[in-house]
Design a protein around this motif. Structure first.
Motif, PDB file in Angstrom:
ATOM      1  N   LEU A  73      -5.184  -9.627  -7.312  1.00  0.00           N
ATOM      2  CA  LEU A  73      -5.166  -8.164  -7.282  1.00  0.00           C
ATOM      3  C   LEU A  73      -3.812  -7.661  -6.784  1.00  0.00           C
ATOM      4  O   LEU A  73      -3.243  -6.713  -7.353  1.00  0.00           O
ATOM      5  N   ASP A  74      -3.281  -8.287  -5.743  1.00  0.00           N
ATOM      6  CA  ASP A  74      -1.991  -7.850  -5.207  1.00  0.00           C
ATOM      7  C   ASP A  74      -0.869  -8.086  -6.220  1.00  0.00           C
ATOM      8  O   ASP A  74       0.072  -7.282  -6.312  1.00  0.00           O
TER       9      ASP A  74
ATOM     10  N   ASN B 290      -4.836   1.905  -5.826  1.00  0.00           N
ATOM     11  CA  ASN B 290      -5.121   0.651  -5.115  1.00  0.00           C
ATOM     12  C   ASN B 290      -6.429   0.728  -4.343  1.00  0.00           C
ATOM     13  O   ASN B 290      -6.617   0.052  -3.332  1.00  0.00           O
TER      14      ASN B 290
ATOM     15  N   ASP C  29       0.829  -1.211   0.000  1.00  0.00           N
ATOM     16  CA  ASP C  29       0.000   0.000   0.000  1.00  0.00           C
ATOM     17  C   ASP C  29       0.863   1.261   0.000  1.00  0.00           C
ATOM     18  O   ASP C  29       0.578   2.226  -0.720  1.00  0.00           O
TER      19      ASP C  29
ATOM     20  N   ARG D 263      -8.383  -2.331  -3.260  1.00  0.00           N
ATOM     21  CA  ARG D 263      -7.754  -3.266  -2.325  1.00  0.00           C
ATOM     22  C   ARG D 263      -8.294  -3.065  -0.915  1.00  0.00           C
ATOM     23  O   ARG D 263      -7.599  -2.595  -0.022  1.00  0.00           O
TER      24      ARG D 263
ATOM     25  N   HIS E 220      -6.786  -8.130   1.216  1.00  0.00           N
ATOM     26  CA  HIS E 220      -5.712  -8.734   0.431  1.00  0.00           C
ATOM     27  C   HIS E 220      -6.313  -9.796  -0.483  1.00  0.00           C
ATOM     28  O   HIS E 220      -7.193 -10.557  -0.086  1.00  0.00           O
TER      29      HIS E 220
END
Length: 241
Positions: A156-157, A146, A136, A149, A152
């Motif tokens: 996506l991460d 982000n 982040d 998000r 978690h």
């Protein structure tokens, strides 16, 4: 240069205590460009999930009940990452978990399967000592959106980390050289090789040399003998008194 940006979610914090992988997300980079190819799977860990872990990723035991086990997906995972360099944030964590899963099945570990690992957490700490290095924080630093998000998630991460990695290493693409690429203008590149004529050497005429000497003498008079372009008599070959 093929790289796989990878992230996992797990049942807890330590595979040594029996924790298992429950999600793997990967995106592919080819010569530092996202190809759109990705790998994503949820995995039934065959055990419970720590409440603290659920609070982080939101993945519950009920959700994973009908998902494949690691032994069911290992072939596809290995095929996607084989021979690529892995890019992972806090690599020791993910590599430890994945190597444990592979070893339970008697499979080769990642150092055999892949071409190496880049740890973006270590890289971020080396680039900016003392500053926050979470995913982040890096998204904020490099102005990467982000906002999606809220929890978690491995895929996506991995997508966010790919953008972060490219931002962290911007400029390195100029160092990538393809040895097979022809030299611009060469015959291999479609150019036409033309033989250069010999360079013409233009020598000064007697009149020009005389004018040059006259100008130097004017400089000698104006500077009272300190003209740098006229060597001392001894250096010019005159007999030393």
């Amino acid at each position: 240069m093929r790289q796989i940006v990878l992230d996992t979610e797990t049942t807890g914090l330590d595979w040594r205590n029996g924790d298992r992988v429950i999600e793997i997300g990967c995106v592919e980079l080819l010569n530092r460009n996202l190809t759109g190819s990705h790998y994503h799977v949820y995995i039934n860990p065959e055990r419970g999930i720590d409440a603290e872990a659920v609070a982080v990723h939101g993945i519950t035991e009920d959700f994973l009940t009908d998902k494949p086990k690691f032994r069911d997906i290992v072939d596809g995972f290995e095929a996607f990452v084989r021979d690529a360099e892995l890019v992972i944030h806090n690599a020791n964590f993910d590599v430890g978990f994945l190597n444990h899963e592979l070893s339970l099945l008697g499979r080769a570990k990642l150092d055999v399967l892949c071409a190496g690992v880049v740890d973006t957490l270590r890289m971020a700490k080396e680039q900016n000592p003392g500053k926050k290095a979470s995913l982040d924080a890096l998204c904020d630093r490099f102005e990467i959106n982000n906002s999606a998000r809220t929890l978690h998630g491995a895929l996506l991460d991995a997508e966010l980390l790919a953008d972060v990695y490219l931002a962290m290493t911007r400029g390195q693409e100029s160092l990538i050289m393809t040895l097979e690429e022809p030299v611009p203008g060469s015959a291999e590149a479609g150019g036409v090789l033309v033989e250069r004529p010999p360079l013409a050497v233009l020598r000064a005429s007697d009149e020009e040399l005389a004018e040059h000497a006259r100008v130097l003498q004017d400089i000698v008079k104006a500077t009272k003998g300190s003209c740098l372009w006229i060597p001392p008599a001894s250096e010019a070959g005159a007999p030393a008194g």
